[in-house]
Write a protein that holds these residues in place. Sequence first.
Motif, mmCIF file in Angstrom:
data_model
loop_
_atom_site.group_PDB
_atom_site.id
_atom_site.type_symbol
_atom_site.label_atom_id
_atom_site.label_comp_id
_atom_site.label_asym_id
_atom_site.label_seq_id
_atom_site.Cartn_x
_atom_site.Cartn_y
_atom_site.Cartn_z
ATOM 1 N N HIS A 48 0.826 -1.207 0.000
ATOM 2 C CA HIS A 48 0.000 0.000 0.000
ATOM 3 C C HIS A 48 0.859 1.255 0.000
ATOM 4 C CE1 HIS A 48 -4.009 -1.670 0.377
ATOM 5 N NE2 HIS A 48 -3.536 -2.569 1.218
ATOM 6 N N LEU A 49 1.952 1.255 0.721
ATOM 7 C CA LEU A 49 2.817 2.433 0.770
ATOM 8 C C LEU A 49 3.515 2.684 -0.564
ATOM 9 C CD1 LEU A 49 4.416 2.142 4.315
ATOM 10 C CD2 LEU A 49 2.736 3.796 3.531
ATOM 11 N N LYS A 50 3.787 1.637 -1.316
ATOM 12 C CA LYS A 50 4.430 1.823 -2.618
ATOM 13 C C LYS A 50 3.491 2.484 -3.612
ATOM 14 C CE LYS A 50 7.740 -1.894 -2.211
ATOM 15 N NZ LYS A 50 8.161 -3.219 -2.674
ATOM 16 N N ARG A 51 2.179 2.336 -3.429
ATOM 17 C CA ARG A 51 1.216 2.937 -4.340
ATOM 18 C C ARG A 51 0.959 4.412 -4.053
ATOM 19 N NH1 ARG A 51 -3.194 -1.290 -3.431
ATOM 20 N NH2 ARG A 51 -1.845 -3.082 -3.449
ATOM 21 N N LEU A 52 1.371 4.906 -2.905
ATOM 22 C CA LEU A 52 1.158 6.314 -2.569
ATOM 23 C C LEU A 52 2.152 7.201 -3.314
ATOM 24 C CD1 LEU A 52 0.643 6.185 1.286
ATOM 25 C CD2 LEU A 52 -1.062 6.620 -0.447
ATOM 26 N N PRO A 53 1.734 8.432 -3.668
ATOM 27 C CA PRO A 53 2.695 9.342 -4.308
ATOM 28 C C PRO A 53 3.742 9.802 -3.303
ATOM 29 C CG PRO A 53 0.612 10.447 -3.904
ATOM 30 C CD PRO A 53 0.404 9.006 -3.557
ATOM 31 N N ARG A 54 4.926 10.149 -3.817
ATOM 32 C CA ARG A 54 6.010 10.582 -2.937
ATOM 33 C C ARG A 54 5.705 11.921 -2.286
ATOM 34 N NH1 ARG A 54 10.233 8.051 -1.730
ATOM 35 N NH2 ARG A 54 11.339 6.656 -3.085
ATOM 36 N N ASP A 55 5.046 12.810 -3.038
ATOM 37 C CA ASP A 55 4.806 14.160 -2.543
ATOM 38 C C ASP A 55 3.331 14.503 -2.744
ATOM 39 O OD1 ASP A 55 5.167 16.672 -1.587
ATOM 40 O OD2 ASP A 55 6.106 17.456 -3.395
ATOM 41 N N PHE A 56 2.669 14.921 -1.684
ATOM 42 C CA PHE A 56 1.264 15.269 -1.785
ATOM 43 C C PHE A 56 1.062 16.732 -2.145
ATOM 44 C CE2 PHE A 56 1.009 11.506 0.914
ATOM 45 C CZ PHE A 56 0.013 10.818 0.242
ATOM 46 N N ASP A 57 2.115 17.519 -2.252
ATOM 47 C CA ASP A 57 1.993 18.936 -2.567
ATOM 48 C C ASP A 57 1.956 19.215 -4.052
ATOM 49 O OD1 ASP A 57 1.883 19.656 0.057
ATOM 50 O OD2 ASP A 57 4.038 19.953 0.240
ATOM 51 N N ASP A 58 1.975 18.207 -4.891
ATOM 52 C CA ASP A 58 1.958 18.387 -6.343
ATOM 53 C C ASP A 58 0.518 18.648 -6.781
ATOM 54 O OD1 ASP A 58 2.760 18.493 -8.964
ATOM 55 O OD2 ASP A 58 2.598 16.330 -9.261
ATOM 56 N N ARG A 59 0.159 19.924 -6.875
ATOM 57 C CA ARG A 59 -1.208 20.283 -7.224
ATOM 58 C C ARG A 59 -1.353 20.638 -8.694
ATOM 59 N NH1 ARG A 59 -0.634 23.656 -2.414
ATOM 60 N NH2 ARG A 59 -1.388 22.445 -0.683
ATOM 61 N N GLY A 60 -0.273 20.882 -9.371
ATOM 62 C CA GLY A 60 -0.356 21.269 -10.767
ATOM 63 C C GLY A 60 -0.703 22.743 -10.894
ATOM 64 N N ASP A 61 -1.264 23.133 -12.046
ATOM 65 C CA ASP A 61 -1.608 24.525 -12.311
ATOM 66 C C ASP A 61 -3.009 24.884 -11.834
ATOM 67 O OD1 ASP A 61 0.847 24.827 -13.493
ATOM 68 O OD2 ASP A 61 0.114 24.371 -15.505
ATOM 69 N N ASP A 62 -3.788 23.908 -11.413
ATOM 70 C CA ASP A 62 -5.167 24.165 -11.024
ATOM 71 C C ASP A 62 -5.275 24.822 -9.660
ATOM 72 O OD1 ASP A 62 -5.828 22.965 -13.365
ATOM 73 O OD2 ASP A 62 -6.269 21.023 -12.471
#
Length: 115
Positions: A48-62
């Motif tokens: 389950h931990l391998k499926r999580l993204p490394r960084d949750f702050d990646d919001r993009g341009d939106d």
Amino acid sequence: MNAVLTGAVLAVDEQLPEDVGKSGPFGLFLVLVLLVAAALLVRSMNGHLKRLPRDFDDRGDDGPAVVVPDTPAELVDPPRQPGQDLLDTLRRAPRAIEGPRPERGDGDRTDPPAR
């Protein structure tokens, strides 16, 4: 009195079975089952931990997905969009937006002359 206490202690010692306080095969089985369960839980959590993204702050341009209001009034009233005040003013005064008026004397000219 001392003989009575000694006799009571000897009577208690004689009544206890020989294997009290020792672990049996059931205890070994229980420990092995718990170790296997812990190993399976660790393996599942790693997946389950391998499926999580490394960084949750990646919001993009939106921008942020959730906007937290600054005041309680913003919970009731939706936030105003940019230019909303101008649109409200123009809606209250519809004469502010008019098409070009035809000038007298020019037959086919509809826009006002440049100054």
